[in-house]
Design a protein around this motif. Structure first.
Motif, PDB file in Angstrom:
ATOM      1  N   ILE A 287      -6.976  -6.396 -21.027  1.00 58.26           N
ATOM      2  CA  ILE A 287      -5.987  -5.848 -20.092  1.00 58.26           C
ATOM      3  C   ILE A 287      -6.683  -5.017 -19.018  1.00 58.26           C
ATOM      4  CG2 ILE A 287      -4.112  -4.170 -19.862  1.00 58.26           C
ATOM      5  CD1 ILE A 287      -3.072  -5.183 -22.580  1.00 58.26           C
ATOM      6  N   VAL A 288      -7.629  -4.185 -19.432  1.00 53.94           N
ATOM      7  CA  VAL A 288      -8.386  -3.368 -18.471  1.00 53.94           C
ATOM      8  C   VAL A 288      -9.127  -4.271 -17.493  1.00 53.94           C
ATOM      9  CG1 VAL A 288     -10.313  -1.755 -18.195  1.00 53.94           C
ATOM     10  CG2 VAL A 288      -8.635  -1.390 -20.016  1.00 53.94           C
ATOM     11  N   ALA A 289      -9.801  -5.295 -18.013  1.00 53.10           N
ATOM     12  CA  ALA A 289     -10.609  -6.184 -17.172  1.00 53.10           C
ATOM     13  C   ALA A 289      -9.746  -6.951 -16.170  1.00 53.10           C
ATOM     14  CB  ALA A 289     -11.395  -7.156 -18.045  1.00 53.10           C
ATOM     15  N   THR A 290      -8.696  -7.595 -16.653  1.00 52.79           N
ATOM     16  CA  THR A 290      -7.878  -8.428 -15.769  1.00 52.79           C
ATOM     17  C   THR A 290      -7.079  -7.597 -14.771  1.00 52.79           C
ATOM     18  OG1 THR A 290      -6.154  -8.487 -17.494  1.00 52.79           O
ATOM     19  CG2 THR A 290      -7.685 -10.343 -17.390  1.00 52.79           C
ATOM     20  N   SER A 291      -6.546  -6.453 -15.211  1.00 54.08           N
ATOM     21  CA  SER A 291      -5.773  -5.619 -14.279  1.00 54.08           C
ATOM     22  C   SER A 291      -6.677  -5.012 -13.213  1.00 54.08           C
ATOM     23  CB  SER A 291      -5.017  -4.517 -15.038  1.00 54.08           C
ATOM     24  OG  SER A 291      -5.910  -3.612 -15.664  1.00 54.08           O
ATOM     25  N   SER A 292      -7.908  -4.674 -13.575  1.00 52.63           N
ATOM     26  CA  SER A 292      -8.847  -4.107 -12.601  1.00 52.63           C
ATOM     27  C   SER A 292      -9.216  -5.134 -11.537  1.00 52.63           C
ATOM     28  CB  SER A 292     -10.118  -3.620 -13.312  1.00 52.63           C
ATOM     29  OG  SER A 292      -9.821  -2.579 -14.215  1.00 52.63           O
ATOM     30  N   ALA A 293      -9.388  -6.379 -11.961  1.00 49.36           N
ATOM     31  CA  ALA A 293      -9.727  -7.432 -11.005  1.00 49.36           C
ATOM     32  C   ALA A 293      -8.526  -7.798 -10.132  1.00 49.36           C
ATOM     33  CB  ALA A 293     -10.229  -8.665 -11.759  1.00 49.36           C
ATOM     34  N   ALA A 294      -7.358  -7.973 -10.759  1.00 50.70           N
ATOM     35  CA  ALA A 294      -6.166  -8.390 -10.016  1.00 50.70           C
ATOM     36  C   ALA A 294      -5.632  -7.294  -9.109  1.00 50.70           C
ATOM     37  CB  ALA A 294      -5.075  -8.824 -10.999  1.00 50.70           C
ATOM     38  N   CYS A 295      -5.925  -6.046  -9.444  1.00 52.72           N
ATOM     39  CA  CYS A 295      -5.432  -4.905  -8.673  1.00 52.72           C
ATOM     40  C   CYS A 295      -5.899  -4.951  -7.218  1.00 52.72           C
ATOM     41  CB  CYS A 295      -5.895  -3.616  -9.339  1.00 52.72           C
ATOM     42  SG  CYS A 295      -5.624  -2.128  -8.360  1.00 52.72           S
ATOM     43  N   VAL A 296      -7.066  -5.514  -6.993  1.00 48.40           N
ATOM     44  CA  VAL A 296      -7.586  -5.596  -5.623  1.00 48.40           C
ATOM     45  C   VAL A 296      -6.606  -6.358  -4.735  1.00 48.40           C
ATOM     46  CG1 VAL A 296      -9.455  -6.505  -4.190  1.00 48.40           C
ATOM     47  CG2 VAL A 296      -9.980  -5.457  -6.399  1.00 48.40           C
ATOM     48  N   VAL A 297      -6.024  -7.425  -5.268  1.00 50.97           N
ATOM     49  CA  VAL A 297      -5.074  -8.235  -4.504  1.00 50.97           C
ATOM     50  C   VAL A 297      -3.727  -7.532  -4.384  1.00 50.97           C
ATOM     51  CG1 VAL A 297      -3.826 -10.427  -4.412  1.00 50.97           C
ATOM     52  CG2 VAL A 297      -6.209 -10.373  -5.188  1.00 50.97           C
ATOM     53  N   THR A 298      -3.183  -7.060  -5.506  1.00 54.91           N
ATOM     54  CA  THR A 298      -1.850  -6.454  -5.478  1.00 54.91           C
ATOM     55  C   THR A 298      -1.835  -5.148  -4.681  1.00 54.91           C
ATOM     56  OG1 THR A 298      -2.263  -5.374  -7.622  1.00 54.91           O
ATOM     57  CG2 THR A 298      -1.150  -7.504  -7.654  1.00 54.91           C
ATOM     58  N   MET A 299      -2.896  -4.351  -4.799  1.00 56.42           N
ATOM     59  CA  MET A 299      -2.946  -3.101  -4.049  1.00 56.42           C
ATOM     60  C   MET A 299      -3.024  -3.375  -2.547  1.00 56.42           C
ATOM     61  SD  MET A 299      -2.659   0.124  -4.631  1.00 56.42           S
ATOM     62  CE  MET A 299      -3.152   0.448  -6.327  1.00 56.42           C
ATOM     63  N   PHE A 300      -3.789  -4.401  -2.181  1.00 55.01           N
ATOM     64  CA  PHE A 300      -3.863  -4.800  -0.770  1.00 55.01           C
ATOM     65  C   PHE A 300      -2.474  -5.160  -0.245  1.00 55.01           C
ATOM     66  CE2 PHE A 300      -3.849  -8.673   1.875  1.00 55.01           C
ATOM     67  CZ  PHE A 300      -4.326  -8.142   3.061  1.00 55.01           C
ATOM     68  N   LEU A 301      -1.720  -5.945  -1.017  1.00 53.48           N
ATOM     69  CA  LEU A 301      -0.396  -6.374  -0.591  1.00 53.48           C
ATOM     70  C   LEU A 301       0.573  -5.199  -0.484  1.00 53.48           C
ATOM     71  CD1 LEU A 301      -0.064  -9.661  -2.688  1.00 53.48           C
ATOM     72  CD2 LEU A 301      -0.480  -9.456  -0.227  1.00 53.48           C
ATOM     73  N   PHE A 302       0.498  -4.265  -1.429  1.00 51.25           N
ATOM     74  CA  PHE A 302       1.387  -3.095  -1.380  1.00 51.25           C
ATOM     75  C   PHE A 302       1.066  -2.218  -0.173  1.00 51.25           C
ATOM     76  CE2 PHE A 302       2.549  -3.743  -5.932  1.00 51.25           C
ATOM     77  CZ  PHE A 302       3.918  -3.616  -5.786  1.00 51.25           C
ATOM     78  N   ILE A 303      -0.206  -1.983   0.075  1.00 48.51           N
ATOM     79  CA  ILE A 303      -0.589  -1.147   1.220  1.00 48.51           C
ATOM     80  C   ILE A 303      -0.180  -1.810   2.529  1.00 48.51           C
ATOM     81  CG2 ILE A 303      -2.555  -0.179   2.498  1.00 48.51           C
ATOM     82  CD1 ILE A 303      -3.925   0.187  -0.236  1.00 48.51           C
ATOM     83  N   TRP A 304      -0.390  -3.121   2.610  1.00 54.25           N
ATOM     84  CA  TRP A 304       0.039  -3.859   3.802  1.00 54.25           C
ATOM     85  C   TRP A 304       1.549  -3.742   3.997  1.00 54.25           C
ATOM     86  CZ3 TRP A 304       3.085  -8.436   3.838  1.00 54.25           C
ATOM     87  CH2 TRP A 304       3.268  -8.982   5.108  1.00 54.25           C
ATOM     88  N   ALA A 305       2.309  -3.861   2.915  1.00 56.29           N
ATOM     89  CA  ALA A 305       3.767  -3.759   3.004  1.00 56.29           C
ATOM     90  C   ALA A 305       4.194  -2.360   3.458  1.00 56.29           C
ATOM     91  CB  ALA A 305       4.408  -4.085   1.649  1.00 56.29           C
ATOM     92  N   LEU A 306       3.554  -1.321   2.896  1.00 53.26           N
ATOM     93  CA  LEU A 306       3.896   0.062   3.272  1.00 53.26           C
ATOM     94  C   LEU A 306       3.580   0.320   4.735  1.00 53.26           C
ATOM     95  CD1 LEU A 306       2.727   2.090   0.132  1.00 53.26           C
ATOM     96  CD2 LEU A 306       5.020   1.318   0.712  1.00 53.26           C
ATOM     97  N   LYS A 307       2.465  -0.212   5.215  1.00 49.14           N
ATOM     98  CA  LYS A 307       2.107  -0.047   6.617  1.00 49.14           C
ATOM     99  C   LYS A 307       3.065  -0.808   7.536  1.00 49.14           C
ATOM    100  CE  LYS A 307      -2.802   1.146   6.524  1.00 49.14           C
ATOM    101  NZ  LYS A 307      -2.651   2.268   7.478  1.00 49.14           N
ATOM    102  N   THR A 308       3.409  -2.003   7.120  1.00 47.69           N
ATOM    103  CA  THR A 308       4.336  -2.819   7.924  1.00 47.69           C
ATOM    104  C   THR A 308       5.708  -2.155   8.038  1.00 47.69           C
ATOM    105  OG1 THR A 308       3.190  -4.839   7.238  1.00 47.69           O
ATOM    106  CG2 THR A 308       5.427  -5.079   8.106  1.00 47.69           C
ATOM    107  N   LEU A 309       6.145  -1.529   6.941  1.00 51.81           N
ATOM    108  CA  LEU A 309       7.428  -0.839   6.934  1.00 51.81           C
ATOM    109  C   LEU A 309       7.380   0.507   7.650  1.00 51.81           C
ATOM    110  CD1 LEU A 309       8.459  -1.603   3.236  1.00 51.81           C
ATOM    111  CD2 LEU A 309       9.600  -2.477   5.302  1.00 51.81           C
ATOM    112  N   GLY A 310       6.154   0.964   7.959  1.00 51.16           N
ATOM    113  CA  GLY A 310       6.002   2.238   8.649  1.00 51.16           C
ATOM    114  C   GLY A 310       6.090   3.446   7.730  1.00 51.16           C
ATOM    115  N   TRP A 311       5.990   3.215   6.431  1.00 48.41           N
ATOM    116  CA  TRP A 311       6.068   4.323   5.468  1.00 48.41           C
ATOM    117  C   TRP A 311       4.712   5.010   5.280  1.00 48.41           C
ATOM    118  CZ3 TRP A 311       9.282   1.319   1.212  1.00 48.41           C
ATOM    119  CH2 TRP A 311      10.577   1.103   1.725  1.00 48.41           C
ATOM    120  N   VAL A 312       3.655   4.299   5.617  1.00 49.04           N
ATOM    121  CA  VAL A 312       2.293   4.842   5.560  1.00 49.04           C
ATOM    122  C   VAL A 312       1.619   4.496   6.879  1.00 49.04           C
ATOM    123  CG1 VAL A 312       0.037   4.617   4.478  1.00 49.04           C
ATOM    124  CG2 VAL A 312       2.084   4.717   3.052  1.00 49.04           C
ATOM    125  N   SER A 313       0.977   5.481   7.486  1.00 50.88           N
ATOM    126  CA  SER A 313       0.342   5.242   8.789  1.00 50.88           C
ATOM    127  C   SER A 313      -1.099   4.763   8.625  1.00 50.88           C
ATOM    128  CB  SER A 313       0.375   6.509   9.616  1.00 50.88           C
ATOM    129  OG  SER A 313      -0.344   7.553   8.986  1.00 50.88           O
TER     130      SER A 313
END
Length: 313
Positions: A287-313
């Motif tokens: 779980i640690v291994a797979t979540s650490s690897a997959a997090c790079v993709v999901t975190m990128f998508l969340f940050i992109w979404a927050l920026k697109t929505l204007g919630w994070v500058s």
């Protein structure tokens, strides 16, 4: 397009450090037997120093947002209770069920929270993220002890839980930083600069070690359970937590802090804890291994979404 590039620039260092560690192990420059004690040293020394400095140098009074901290704590507890009620209905093996619950609710908040916050706000005050660690880290630990004792039929001893939490160096560093900030205790500039230099090495070194310890050799055996944990840990939980926090009016570094609490990969410390307290250690490590690897993709998508929505500058 600009938000996409900025989001990638936030996440890329995390990926690069972990890839470097993975490459070092594959080239046999260091092996897992070296990375594990090195990782222990980083979490016992370097990250506590980083956490102390972040709290010490922050505008602590403005960093403490009681409403935000209460929201994060309540959400963690509600998530924990929901998982304890739901997961055993689908997973009959208690060793697996307890590990899956921990894998979903317990994140690697300090490491990824500070790293992402620092990449997003290079000259900003990360006091909110650092101060929240003093609440979230002990809460994660307390719930983990209760979880494993409950699932193996043991009795939860409050005194032992409290002592275990107090012995956690991250908790001690956070409390010490808060005391110095609240009491306005000032250290010599030379000392602060030295501690700051040491702390600045914590995130890169920890991520390199994490990459060096990643192993995906036996994933097929638990692929369905891993899929369920990853779906909860990296997508469903952070989406719900961030959406509610945004609806409550939280923005910028506060919202990033919530994303870090609920969207970071499963805590590295969860694997040895599961092993020592009767859980499925092999599944916990996967779980640690797979979540650490997959997090790079999901975190990128969340940050992109927050920026697109204007919630994070």
């Amino acid at each position: 397009m600009q938000n996409l590039i900025l989001s990638f620039s936030v996440v890329f260092p995390l990926f690069a450090y972990m890839l470097l560690g993975f490459g070092i192990r594959k080239m046999k420059l260091l092996d897992a037997r070296i990375f594990k004690p090195l990782n222990g040293m980083i979490f016992q020394v370097f990250i506590p120093i980083m956490l102390f400095v972040d709290v010490y140098e922050s505008d602590f009074k403005s960093s403490v947002n009681k409403g935000l901290f209460l929201y994060a704590a309540v959400m963690v507890i509600l998530l924990f209770l929901l998982l304890c009620a739901a997961v055993p209905r689908f997973v009959r093996d208690k060793k697996d069920a307890s590990v899956m619950i921990q894998g979903i609710y317990r994140s690697n908040y300090v490491l990824f929270g500070v790293s992402i916050g620092a990449n997003l706000y290079k000259d900003g005050d990360l006091g909110v993220i650092a101060a929240m660690a003093a609440l979230i880290v002990p809460l994660f630990n307390i719930l983990a002890v209760i979880l494993f004792e409950m699932f193996r039929g043991g009795r939860v001893k409050p005194a032992a839980v409290v002592m275990g939490v107090l012995k956690n160096p991250l908790v001690g560093a956070g409390i010490l930083g808060i005391l110095f900030a609240v009491l306005n205790i000032r250290l010599p500039a030379l000392v602060v600069d030295t501690l700051d230099n040491i702390g600045s090495m914590a995130s890169p070194m920890a991520l390199i070690c994490l990459g060096g310890m990643l192993s995906f050799e036996s994933l097929r055996k638990h692929r369905k359970k891993l899929g369920a944990v990853l779906l909860g840990r990296l997508i469903l939980v952070p989406a719900a937590a961030v959406a509610v926090a945004a609806a409550l009016g939280y923005r910028e570094v506060e919202l990033v802090g919530i994303l870090a609490v609920f969207g970071s990969p499963t805590a590295v410390a969860s694997a040895p804890m599961a092993q020592s307290m009767g859980g499925n250690g092999e599944l916990a490590g996967e779980i640690v291994a797979t979540s650490s690897a997959a997090c790079v993709v999901t975190m990128f998508l969340f940050i992109w979404a927050l920026k697109t929505l204007g919630w994070v500058s």
